[in-house]
Design an enzyme around this catalytic site. Structure first.
Site, mmCIF file in Angstrom:
data_model
loop_
_atom_site.group_PDB
_atom_site.id
_atom_site.type_symbol
_atom_site.label_atom_id
_atom_site.label_comp_id
_atom_site.label_asym_id
_atom_site.label_seq_id
_atom_site.Cartn_x
_atom_site.Cartn_y
_atom_site.Cartn_z
ATOM 1 N N ALA A 1 0.837 -1.211 0.000
ATOM 2 C CA ALA A 1 0.000 0.000 0.000
ATOM 3 C C ALA A 1 0.862 1.248 0.000
ATOM 4 O O ALA A 1 1.966 1.270 0.551
ATOM 5 C CB ALA A 1 -0.910 0.001 1.222
ATOM 6 N N GLY B 1 0.082 -5.752 0.003
ATOM 7 C CA GLY B 1 -0.623 -5.864 -1.263
ATOM 8 C C GLY B 1 0.236 -6.403 -2.388
ATOM 9 O O GLY B 1 -0.272 -7.023 -3.323
ATOM 10 N N GLU C 1 -0.028 -10.000 -2.006
ATOM 11 C CA GLU C 1 -1.368 -10.400 -2.439
ATOM 12 C C GLU C 1 -1.483 -10.440 -3.959
ATOM 13 O O GLU C 1 -2.162 -11.310 -4.520
ATOM 14 C CB GLU C 1 -2.406 -9.450 -1.854
ATOM 15 C CG GLU C 1 -2.604 -9.628 -0.346
ATOM 16 C CD GLU C 1 -3.654 -8.711 0.217
ATOM 17 O OE1 GLU C 1 -4.679 -9.219 0.726
ATOM 18 O OE2 GLU C 1 -3.464 -7.483 0.153
ATOM 19 N N GLU D 1 0.544 -6.754 7.005
ATOM 20 C CA GLU D 1 -0.486 -5.767 7.339
ATOM 21 C C GLU D 1 -0.710 -5.581 8.833
ATOM 22 O O GLU D 1 -0.971 -4.458 9.294
ATOM 23 C CB GLU D 1 -1.816 -6.149 6.668
ATOM 24 C CG GLU D 1 -1.885 -5.851 5.185
ATOM 25 C CD GLU D 1 -1.343 -6.977 4.316
ATOM 26 O OE1 GLU D 1 -1.555 -6.944 3.093
ATOM 27 O OE2 GLU D 1 -0.696 -7.898 4.876
#
Length: 266
Positions: free
Chosen positions: A66, A111, A114, A134
């Site tokens: 992020a 992310g 991910e 996270e």
């Protein structure tokens, strides 16, 4: 002229998606996510593709996760909208009919990890770091990470990595099944292209059907799991721990999640 967050090229049936936010270690800034979603939708409609590789392009990293600097300026509704788009984009990558390969170098955190999990195959450079970090920022993986990591490596190991916010070296990532191939620095795209070429030598029709069949095994379970993940993620948005994580990032310090709890106990 606005800089594009994604650069895409296609040659001999193989598509290469290059993330392009090099000054931010390919952080998932809003402009990059917008361009990524558009590119993925173009790929979904292109029946000539045999395989697609996702890379970090010019950056030293695949994707650092992020863009916390950008996140600081968002209100709660803007965060929900942004994460919804990110979740949808990664789901669209996972649902692409064509095989996908993540070529991971440098950092693949939060992310970024991910994104790699949304791909079918992960190739990783030997000095890369990968992980779902996270919880160290007061949130949880919210773009499919809790579900796809568990599906890939099992619940026990997934819990360990997510709960500890661990950053794994490439060798360990391959050992536990978080990545399928390891390579030396500078050889990443060649290794990914080699796999893509092996795939493209086969019947594209048959490969796409095979992918659909494999994904059919856990489709319902994944759908319900992603809904639960999203419900849990939304609970982190107004929580003081997320705000402490952002404050710590801005102040360049380690978050202190116990301080508030300890003060309330006094």
């Amino acid at each position: 002229m606005t800089e594009k967050g994604i650069r895409f090229k296609k040659e001999d049936g193989i598509g290469i998606v290059q993330l392009h936010n090099p000054k931010r270690a390919n952080a998932l800034s809003a402009f990059l996510v917008n361009d990524l979603q558009e590119t993925v939708r173009d790929i979904a409609a292109d029946e000539s593709l045999q395989a697609v590789i996702f890379t970090g392009g010019e950056s030293k990293s695949f994707c650092a996760g992020a863009d916390l600097k950008e996140r600081q300026a968002m209100n709660e509704e803007e965060i929900r909208s942004y994460v919804t788009q990110l979740r949808n984009t990664f789901q669209e990558i996972a649902e692409l009919p064509v095989p996908t390969i993540a070529a991971v170098k440098g950092l693949a955190l939060g992310g970024g990890c991910e994104l790699s999990l949304a791909c079918d195959i992960r190739v990783i450079e030997e000095d890369a770091l990968i992980g779902l970090t996270e919880v160290s920022w007061g949130i949880i993986p919210g773009a499919g990470g809790t579900q796809r990591l568990t599906q890939l490596i099992g619940s026990g190991m997934a819990k360990k990595l997510i709960f500890t916010a661990a950053k794994l070296r490439a060798e360990e990532a391959v050992r536990i099944g978080l990545a399928e191939e390891i390579c030396k620095a500078g050889e990443l795209e060649l290794k990914a292209l080699k796999i893509a070429n092996l795939i493209s030598a086969n019947s594209g029709h048959a490969v796409r059907l095979a992918k659909a069949a494999i994904h059919g095994l856990l489709e319902d379970q994944m759908k319900h799991g992603l809904e639960k993940e999203w419900a849990m993620y939304q609970e982190t948005i107004p929580h003081r721990d997320r705000l402490e994580g952002l404050a710590a990032f801005q102040e360049k310090r380690t978050p202190d999640y116990r301080k508030k709890i300890q003060s309330e106990l006094k």
